[in-house]
Design an enzyme around this catalytic site. Structure first.
Site, PDB file in Angstrom:
ATOM      1  N   LYS A 139       1.442  -3.070   8.903  1.00  0.00           N
ATOM      2  CA  LYS A 139       2.594  -2.171   8.914  1.00  0.00           C
ATOM      3  C   LYS A 139       3.776  -2.970   9.443  1.00  0.00           C
ATOM      4  CE  LYS A 139       4.059   2.391  10.594  1.00  0.00           C
ATOM      5  NZ  LYS A 139       3.623   3.650  11.234  1.00  0.00           N
ATOM      6  N   LEU A 198       0.829  -1.211   0.000  1.00  0.00           N
ATOM      7  CA  LEU A 198       0.000   0.000   0.000  1.00  0.00           C
ATOM      8  C   LEU A 198       0.862   1.258   0.000  1.00  0.00           C
ATOM      9  CD1 LEU A 198      -2.692  -1.036   2.650  1.00  0.00           C
ATOM     10  CD2 LEU A 198      -3.082  -0.753   0.202  1.00  0.00           C
ATOM     11  N   ASP A 257       2.675  13.887  15.043  1.00  0.00           N
ATOM     12  CA  ASP A 257       2.924  13.790  13.603  1.00  0.00           C
ATOM     13  C   ASP A 257       1.629  13.948  12.812  1.00  0.00           C
ATOM     14  OD1 ASP A 257       4.608  13.626  11.433  1.00  0.00           O
ATOM     15  OD2 ASP A 257       4.789  11.440  11.462  1.00  0.00           O
ATOM     16  N   VAL A 316       3.851  -0.760   4.373  1.00  0.00           N
ATOM     17  CA  VAL A 316       2.482  -1.112   4.728  1.00  0.00           C
ATOM     18  C   VAL A 316       1.893  -1.955   3.590  1.00  0.00           C
ATOM     19  CG1 VAL A 316       0.185  -0.247   5.337  1.00  0.00           C
ATOM     20  CG2 VAL A 316       2.219   1.009   6.086  1.00  0.00           C
ATOM     21  N   LYS A 372      13.395  -3.779  12.450  1.00  0.00           N
ATOM     22  CA  LYS A 372      14.073  -3.376  13.692  1.00  0.00           C
ATOM     23  C   LYS A 372      15.404  -2.690  13.399  1.00  0.00           C
ATOM     24  CE  LYS A 372      12.003  -6.794  16.705  1.00  0.00           C
ATOM     25  NZ  LYS A 372      12.233  -7.994  17.522  1.00  0.00           N
ATOM     26  N   GLY A 404       7.192   3.711   4.100  1.00  0.00           N
ATOM     27  CA  GLY A 404       7.636   4.856   4.888  1.00  0.00           C
ATOM     28  C   GLY A 404       9.104   4.742   5.232  1.00  0.00           C
ATOM     29  N   GLY A 423       9.598   1.288   7.397  1.00  0.00           N
ATOM     30  CA  GLY A 423       9.043   0.015   6.953  1.00  0.00           C
ATOM     31  C   GLY A 423       7.982   0.209   5.907  1.00  0.00           C
TER      32      GLY A 423
END
Ligand code: ADP
Ligand code: MG
Ligand code: MG
Length: 271
Positions: free
Chosen positions: A36, A13, A130, A21, A40, A16, A19
């Site tokens: 999502k 989708l 945010d 989505v 790490k 970011g 990571g």
């Protein structure tokens, strides 16, 4: 069982900073979810890893009709996967890019819901930090007012006097950029930037160069150009000015915003 056994990946989708989505389907029920997946490795230093678990723990705690629901978490050595309710109509940024302007009435209804969501978060001692159109997911393809707030990656608790700089350029409360301590009022400022954009179609702090966006954001001089704000009521302009007050002490709380006379127009027109 593990994630791969329980869900089938359908498509990506969005991606970011930390990571990606994905749209996924429950292998048994065929229900769709947004997953999502955070690497790490991207959170290597200890300060960031705390932030990673913050997103999970805050999302686990919150429960509100306008906040994205977290259903499950999968964790292995390299990743954490958040299984979220899937919102199929894109985010507010893509809506802005397509439609440019919203009617004052649509913005009223949207704002009322946004400040109700913030009143809830702030009453829980949580700052989102945010708020921006990318993090507001549209639940309906017809109405512009229904949304779910997502991305609690920068969210935090207010319990200590916060000083770390955090947020997205163009949306950050000036006290954060000045290095002062800040609180829930920072979210009110970002909400003001969003409402300014919805009404005018243009951001209040804009430049092609990101350093200049930051400088304008920090200086916080807001103007309402005659062209973009043509036909907009003085009450609405006054309302946005209050939200964008550079001094957090003079900026209203979410509770106070909901008592603003412009908001009462929204109450009447919704029914
Ligand atoms: P990041 O921290 O990387 O910004 P977000 O949580 O904001 O991650 O997700 C990035 C983008 O993925 C969002 O702007 C939105 O377009 C999409 N997205 C995130 N969660 C969902 C969801 N539950 N349903 C549909 N799309 C989503
Ligand atoms: Mg985001
Ligand atoms: Mg994020």
């Amino acid at each position: 069982t593990g994630f791969k056994h329980d869900y089938a990946k359908i498509k990506k989708l969005d991606s970011g900073k930390f990571g990606k989505v994905y749209l996924c389907e429950d292998s048994v029920s065929r229900e769709q979810f947004a997953v999502k997946r955070l690497k790490k490795e991207a959170f290597k230093d200890t300060k960031n890893i705390r932030q990673l678990y913050n997103e999970v723990s805050i999302l686990r705690k919150v429960k509100h009709p306008n906040i994205i629901k977290l259903f499950k978490i999968y964790e292995d050595n390299a990743t954490i996967s958040l299984v979220l309710e899937y919102i199929p109509n894109g985010n507010l940024l893509s809506r802005i890019q397509r439609r440019i302007k919203f009617t004052a009435n649509e913005v009223m209804i949207f704002s009322k819901k946004l400040f109700e969501t913030l009143r809830y978060l702030h009453s829980q001692g949580i700052i989102h930090r945010d708020l921006k159109p990318e993090n507001i997911l549209m639940t309906s393809s017809v109405s512009d007012c229904e949304f779910k707030l997502c991305d609690f990656g920068l969210a935090c608790y207010v319990d200590k006097a916060l000083k770390s700089k955090s947020g997205s350029p163009g949306y950050i409360a000036p006290e954060i950029l000045r290095g002062n301590s800040y609180s829930t009022k920072a979210d009110i400022f970002s909400a003001g930037v969003i409402i300014y954009i919805l009404i005018s179609g243009i951001p209040p702090f804009y430049s092609k160069q990101s350093e200049k966006v930051m400088k304008k954001n920090k200086d916080c001089k807001v103007s309402f150009s005659k062209n973009e704000f043509k036909g907009i009521s003085p009450l609405l302009i006054q309302f946005i000015t209050e939200l964008l007050n550079p001094e957090p002490a003079f900026r209203p709380t979410a509770e106070q915003v909901l008592g603003h006379s412009w908001m009462h127009l929204a109450c009447c027109s919704e029914s």
